[in-house]
Motif scaffolding. Structure first.
Motif, PDB file in Angstrom:
ATOM      1  N   LEU A 115      44.353 -16.054  28.377  1.00 43.80           N
ATOM      2  CA  LEU A 115      43.255 -16.779  28.230  1.00 43.80           C
ATOM      3  C   LEU A 115      41.928 -15.663  28.757  1.00 43.80           C
ATOM      4  CD1 LEU A 115      44.189 -20.065  29.584  1.00 43.80           C
ATOM      5  CD2 LEU A 115      43.705 -19.445  27.073  1.00 43.80           C
ATOM      6  N   GLY A 116      42.157 -15.075  29.144  1.00 46.66           N
ATOM      7  CA  GLY A 116      41.077 -14.252  30.127  1.00 46.66           C
ATOM      8  C   GLY A 116      40.726 -13.124  28.912  1.00 46.66           C
ATOM      9  N   MET A 117      41.766 -12.759  28.236  1.00 47.60           N
ATOM     10  CA  MET A 117      41.076 -11.378  27.273  1.00 47.60           C
ATOM     11  C   MET A 117      40.464 -12.749  26.735  1.00 47.60           C
ATOM     12  SD  MET A 117      41.962  -8.380  27.750  1.00 47.60           S
ATOM     13  CE  MET A 117      42.394  -7.935  26.328  1.00 47.60           C
ATOM     14  N   ASN A 118      41.475 -13.708  25.730  1.00 51.36           N
ATOM     15  CA  ASN A 118      40.755 -14.437  24.606  1.00 51.36           C
ATOM     16  C   ASN A 118      38.915 -14.636  24.974  1.00 51.36           C
ATOM     17  OD1 ASN A 118      41.108 -15.065  22.252  1.00 51.36           O
ATOM     18  ND2 ASN A 118      41.311 -17.218  22.912  1.00 51.36           N
ATOM     19  N   ALA A 119      39.360 -15.241  25.761  1.00 54.59           N
ATOM     20  CA  ALA A 119      37.922 -15.687  25.870  1.00 54.59           C
ATOM     21  C   ALA A 119      36.561 -14.575  26.542  1.00 54.59           C
ATOM     22  CB  ALA A 119      37.904 -16.483  27.904  1.00 54.59           C
ATOM     23  N   GLY A 120      37.076 -13.277  26.829  1.00 49.24           N
ATOM     24  CA  GLY A 120      36.254 -12.354  27.379  1.00 49.24           C
ATOM     25  C   GLY A 120      35.924 -11.986  25.675  1.00 49.24           C
ATOM     26  N   GLY A 121      36.989 -11.768  25.599  1.00 43.62           N
ATOM     27  CA  GLY A 121      36.486 -10.637  24.222  1.00 43.62           C
ATOM     28  C   GLY A 121      35.507 -11.823  23.283  1.00 43.62           C
ATOM     29  N   GLY A 122      36.031 -12.689  23.235  1.00 45.95           N
ATOM     30  CA  GLY A 122      34.807 -13.745  22.855  1.00 45.95           C
ATOM     31  C   GLY A 122      33.255 -14.034  22.789  1.00 45.95           C
ATOM     32  N   ASN A 123      33.177 -14.072  24.819  1.00 44.60           N
ATOM     33  CA  ASN A 123      32.299 -14.268  25.256  1.00 44.60           C
ATOM     34  C   ASN A 123      31.281 -13.170  25.102  1.00 44.60           C
ATOM     35  OD1 ASN A 123      33.215 -16.112  28.549  1.00 44.60           O
ATOM     36  ND2 ASN A 123      32.771 -16.386  26.055  1.00 44.60           N
ATOM     37  N   ILE A 124      31.431 -12.045  25.419  1.00 40.76           N
ATOM     38  CA  ILE A 124      31.132 -10.420  24.633  1.00 40.76           C
ATOM     39  C   ILE A 124      29.942 -10.197  23.281  1.00 40.76           C
ATOM     40  CG2 ILE A 124      33.138  -9.270  23.457  1.00 40.76           C
ATOM     41  CD1 ILE A 124      31.621  -6.838  25.326  1.00 40.76           C
ATOM     42  N   GLY A 125      30.868 -11.544  23.076  1.00 39.62           N
ATOM     43  CA  GLY A 125      29.941 -11.786  21.157  1.00 39.62           C
ATOM     44  C   GLY A 125      28.368 -12.222  21.352  1.00 39.62           C
ATOM     45  N   VAL A 126      27.901 -12.790  23.624  1.00 42.89           N
ATOM     46  CA  VAL A 126      26.990 -12.896  22.765  1.00 42.89           C
ATOM     47  C   VAL A 126      26.366 -10.992  23.892  1.00 42.89           C
ATOM     48  CG1 VAL A 126      24.950 -13.888  24.703  1.00 42.89           C
ATOM     49  CG2 VAL A 126      27.266 -15.122  24.368  1.00 42.89           C
ATOM     50  N   ALA A 127      26.798 -10.747  24.202  1.00 39.96           N
ATOM     51  CA  ALA A 127      25.840  -9.376  24.188  1.00 39.96           C
ATOM     52  C   ALA A 127      25.810  -8.327  23.053  1.00 39.96           C
ATOM     53  CB  ALA A 127      27.309  -8.482  25.135  1.00 39.96           C
ATOM     54  N   THR A 128      27.297  -8.329  22.034  1.00 40.29           N
ATOM     55  CA  THR A 128      26.772  -7.658  21.000  1.00 40.29           C
ATOM     56  C   THR A 128      25.954  -8.323  20.114  1.00 40.29           C
ATOM     57  OG1 THR A 128      29.351  -7.756  20.620  1.00 40.29           O
ATOM     58  CG2 THR A 128      28.353  -7.199  19.001  1.00 40.29           C
ATOM     59  N   VAL A 129      25.394  -9.294  20.060  1.00 40.05           N
ATOM     60  CA  VAL A 129      24.824  -9.948  18.816  1.00 40.05           C
ATOM     61  C   VAL A 129      23.291  -8.971  19.611  1.00 40.05           C
ATOM     62  CG1 VAL A 129      24.254 -11.946  19.789  1.00 40.05           C
ATOM     63  CG2 VAL A 129      23.688 -11.638  18.195  1.00 40.05           C
ATOM     64  N   GLN A 130      23.319  -9.653  20.525  1.00 41.03           N
ATOM     65  CA  GLN A 130      21.737  -8.600  21.515  1.00 41.03           C
ATOM     66  C   GLN A 130      21.810  -7.049  21.313  1.00 41.03           C
ATOM     67  OE1 GLN A 130      22.480 -10.353  25.629  1.00 41.03           O
ATOM     68  NE2 GLN A 130      21.640 -12.100  25.398  1.00 41.03           N
ATOM     69  N   LEU A 131      23.419  -6.975  21.025  1.00 34.87           N
ATOM     70  CA  LEU A 131      22.823  -5.025  20.863  1.00 34.87           C
ATOM     71  C   LEU A 131      22.443  -5.253  19.619  1.00 34.87           C
ATOM     72  CD1 LEU A 131      26.050  -3.540  22.628  1.00 34.87           C
ATOM     73  CD2 LEU A 131      23.024  -2.814  22.919  1.00 34.87           C
ATOM     74  N   VAL A 132      22.875  -5.617  18.868  1.00 37.00           N
ATOM     75  CA  VAL A 132      22.570  -5.838  17.244  1.00 37.00           C
ATOM     76  C   VAL A 132      20.677  -6.116  16.561  1.00 37.00           C
ATOM     77  CG1 VAL A 132      22.757  -7.212  14.581  1.00 37.00           C
ATOM     78  CG2 VAL A 132      24.434  -6.289  15.993  1.00 37.00           C
ATOM     79  N   GLY A 133      20.411  -6.624  17.482  1.00 33.33           N
ATOM     80  CA  GLY A 133      19.219  -7.271  17.190  1.00 33.33           C
ATOM     81  C   GLY A 133      18.076  -6.467  18.366  1.00 33.33           C
ATOM     82  N   LEU A 134      18.332  -4.898  19.007  1.00 29.46           N
ATOM     83  CA  LEU A 134      17.811  -4.436  19.889  1.00 29.46           C
ATOM     84  C   LEU A 134      18.444  -2.888  18.931  1.00 29.46           C
ATOM     85  CD1 LEU A 134      17.264  -2.281  21.985  1.00 29.46           C
ATOM     86  CD2 LEU A 134      19.405  -1.601  22.422  1.00 29.46           C
ATOM     87  N   SER A 182      16.009  -4.415  25.135  1.00 29.66           N
ATOM     88  CA  SER A 182      17.333  -3.260  25.251  1.00 29.66           C
ATOM     89  C   SER A 182      17.834  -3.631  27.210  1.00 29.66           C
ATOM     90  CB  SER A 182      16.041  -2.387  25.938  1.00 29.66           C
ATOM     91  OG  SER A 182      15.559  -2.684  26.735  1.00 29.66           O
ATOM     92  N   ILE A 183      17.291  -5.083  27.724  1.00 28.42           N
ATOM     93  CA  ILE A 183      17.854  -5.014  28.578  1.00 28.42           C
ATOM     94  C   ILE A 183      18.922  -5.976  28.608  1.00 28.42           C
ATOM     95  CG2 ILE A 183      17.562  -5.423  31.033  1.00 28.42           C
ATOM     96  CD1 ILE A 183      15.335  -4.359  30.717  1.00 28.42           C
ATOM     97  N   THR A 184      18.905  -7.309  27.549  1.00 30.12           N
ATOM     98  CA  THR A 184      19.047  -8.048  27.810  1.00 30.12           C
ATOM     99  C   THR A 184      20.725  -8.853  27.943  1.00 30.12           C
ATOM    100  OG1 THR A 184      18.696  -8.722  25.290  1.00 30.12           O
ATOM    101  CG2 THR A 184      17.820  -9.595  27.231  1.00 30.12           C
TER     102      THR A 184
END
Length: 464
Positions: free
Chosen positions: A170-189, A282-284
Motif C-alpha cells: 500500500l505504501g508503494m502504491n500510494a507513494g507512486g501515485g502521490n509523486i504524480g503531484v511532484a511530476t506535474v510540477q516538474l513538467v510545469g517547470l 523551480s522549488i515547488t
C-alpha cells in the motif's frame, strides 16, 4: 439461474482470477506474488497519472498572472485548487465501490480513459482568461476525477497482498501515485523554462500520450479478482465503527496535509515571498517529491514498529516542524521556510504510510479477537477484510478533505492578514490534537481494551 450464479458467470474470462488466497503461504510463494506485483506496478502507473491530472491546476495557477491575462487575487486561486481537491475527495467514495463491481482491471481502464476529459478542458481554459471565474471553477473541478483513482487503486491492491506485506504494498502504491503531484510540477517547470508563462497549455498536452499509455498498461498487464467484495453495506458498516472516524481524523492530518500543501506550495511562494512563476516552479516539486518517496518507508516502519507508535511520534515532529515554518514566515526567511516546509513534507509522507497501515491492522486484530472467542475463522476474516477495504477508500476520501480545508484556511489567512502564518498556527494546533488522540486511543492501554499481536510481530491496541 440465480442472481448469484449469473454474477459468477459474468466474472469469468481471461482477465478474471477466480482462485486467490494470498494468506496461504504456498500459494503466495508459488503463484500469488508475481501476479500481485505485476498488478501493483500497473496500478502505480495509472494512479500516478491520475494524481498528476488531479493536481494539474496547482501548476496551471502559476501561469495565471497579469502578464497572461489573469488578474486574479490570491484567494481566488486558493479557492480554485480547493474546489478541485474537493471533487477528488468526494469521488473517492464511489470509486472504492467501483473495483469490486467492475473489476480492478476494468475500472482502471475506465477511470484512466475519463482523465482525457479534464486534460482536454485544461488545454483550452488556460488559454482563455476571459472565461468567467465561476465557469473556471466548474470546468477545472472536473480534474478532481483524477483524485478518485487513489481509492479505487488502493482498494484493489489491498485484495492482492497478504496482511504481512500490506504496509509495503500500500505504501508503494500510494507513494507512486502521490509523486504524480511532484511530476506535474516538474513538467510545469520545464514548460515555463522553455516557453515562458505563455505556454501553460503545453502542460496538459504533455499528459495525453501518458494517459493513453496507462490505458494500454491496464489492458495488457492487470487482472480482475472475482473474489473481491466491497459493497455499500460494508461502507455503511465501516462508518458505524468509531475507528473509522478516528482514523479519518488522523489521515486528514497526514494525507490531507500532503495534498493540501502540495497544491498550495507554489501559491505560498508567490504570495508570501513574491517569487516569479519560474522561481516558484523551480522549488515547488521538492516537497511533494520527498513526501511521496518517503511514504513506502512509513509503511515499512509501521510493519516493523507498529503503526500507532510511528504515527504518534510523526505528529509530534510535525508540530515542531510547523513551528519552524511559522518562525520562518515571521522572519521573512525564504531559505528557512523552504527547508522547514520540506521537512514537514517528509513527515506527511511517513505519516501517510503509517496511518494507512494501521487500518487493515486494526481489523486484522479485531478478527483475531473474534476468532479467539469462537467466531468461525473464514467468515470472520473475510468480513473484517471487506470492512477494512471499504475503510481504505472512505478514509482516503476523508483525508483528501484535509487538502480542501488547508487551501481554504490559506485563502482566509491571506484575505484577513496577507500572510500564511495564522494558517500554519492553526495546523500546528491540529497536529497537537492528532498526537494526543493517537496516544489516547492506540498507545495507552485502558481496562476495556484488547491487545493482539499481528502477523508483523507488532502489537496493535484495539479499543472496544
Amino acid at each position: 439461474m440465480t442472481p448469484e450464479t449469473g454474477q459468477r458467470a459474468a466474472r469469468t474470462g481471461k482477465s478474471w482470477i477466480t482462485d486467490w488466497d494470498p494468506e496461504n503461504e504456498t500459494f503466495w510463494r508459488e503463484k500469488g506474488r508475481p501476479v500481485a506485483q505485476r498488478n501493483l506496478w500497473a496500478s502505480i502507473f495509472s494512479e500516478h497519472i491520475g494524481f498528476s491530472i488531479w493536481s494539474i491546476w496547482s501548476v496551471l495557477v502559476l501561469f495565471m498572472t497579469p502578464a497572461t491575462g489573469f488578474d486574479w487575487a490570491p484567494e481566488q486561486k486558493f479557492l480554485l485548487v480547493s474546489v478541485v481537491a474537493f471533487v477528488g475527495a468526494v469521488l473517492r467514495v464511489p470509486y472504492t465501490l467501483a473495483v469490486p463491481f467492475f473489476g480492478g482491471r476494468n475500472w482502471t481502464i475506465i477511470s484512466s480513459t475519463m482523465l482525457l476529459v479534464p486534460t482536454g478542458l485544461a488545454v483550452f481554459l488556460i488559454q482563455a482568461p476571459q472565461t468567467p471565474y465561476w465557469l473556471f471553477l466548474v470546468l477545472a473541478a472536473i480534474a478532481g476525477i483524477g483524485g478518485g483513482n487513489f481509492s479505487s487503486s488502493m482498494a484493489n491492491i489491498n485484495f492482492y497482498f497478504p496482511e504481512k506485506e500490506k504496509g509495503w504494498a500500500l505504501g508503494m502504491n500510494a507513494g507512486g501515485g502521490n509523486i504524480g503531484v511532484a511530476t506535474v510540477q516538474l513538467v510545469g517547470l520545464g514548460v515555463i523554462a522553455l516557453f515562458t508563462a505563455q505556454g501553460g497549455h503545453f502542460v496538459p498536452l504533455f499528459y495525453v500520450p501518458f494517459i493513453l499509455l496507462a490505458i494500454w498498461v491496464a489492458i495488457r498487464h492487470m487482472n480482475n479478482l472475482a473474489g473481491a467484495r466491497s459493497d455499500a453495506s460494508a461502507q455503511l458498516a465501516a462508518t458505524k465503527d468509531r475507528h473509522f472516524w478516528i482514523m479519518s481524523f488522523l489521515y486528514v492530518g497526514t494525507f490531507g496535509s500532503f495534498i493540501g500543501f502540495g497544491f498550495a506550495f507554489g501559491l505560498l511562494l508567490q504570495n508570501q515571498f513574491g517569487l516569479e512563476p519560474l522561481q516558484a516552479a523551480s522549488i515547488t516539486f521538492l516537497g511533494p517529491t520527498i513526501g511521496s518517496l518517503i511514504r513506502p518507508i512509513g509503511g515499512k516502519m509501521a510493519d516493523r514498529f507498529g503503526g500507532a507508535r510511528v504515527t504518534l511520534w510523526n505528529f509530534v515532529a510535525m508540530v515542531a516542524g510547523t513551528g519552524v515554518v511559522v518562525a520562518a514566515i515571521n522572519a521573512d526567511s525564504l531559505a528557512v521556510f523552504i527547508g522547514a516546509f520540506c521537512v514537514v513534507f517528509v513527515l506527511t509522507g511517513i505519516g501517510n504510510g503509517s496511518t494507512y497501515k494501521m487500518i487493515p491492522s486494526i481489523y486484522a486484530a479485531k478478527a483475531q479477537n473474534a476468532i479467539a472467542q469462537g467466531a468461525p475463522r473464514e467468515e470472520t476474516l473475510a468480513y473484517n477484510k471487506r470492512i477494512a477495504s471499504s475503510m481504505l477508500g472512505l478514509i482516503g476520501a476523508m483525508g483528501a478533505m484535509g487538502g480542501v480545508a488547508i487551501n481554504l484556511v490559506f485563502r482566509e489567512s491571506f484575505r484577513a492578514t496577507e500572510s500564511a502564518a495564522p494558517g500554519f498556527l492553526a495546523f500546528l494546533a491540529f497536529y497537537t490534537v492528532c498526537a494526543i488522540i493517537t496516544y489516547a486511543v492506540y498507545m495507552r492501554t485502558p481496562a476495556a481494551t484488547a491487545s493482539t499481536t499481528t502477523p508483523t510481530g507488532t502489537t496493535e491496541t484495539v479499543a472496544r
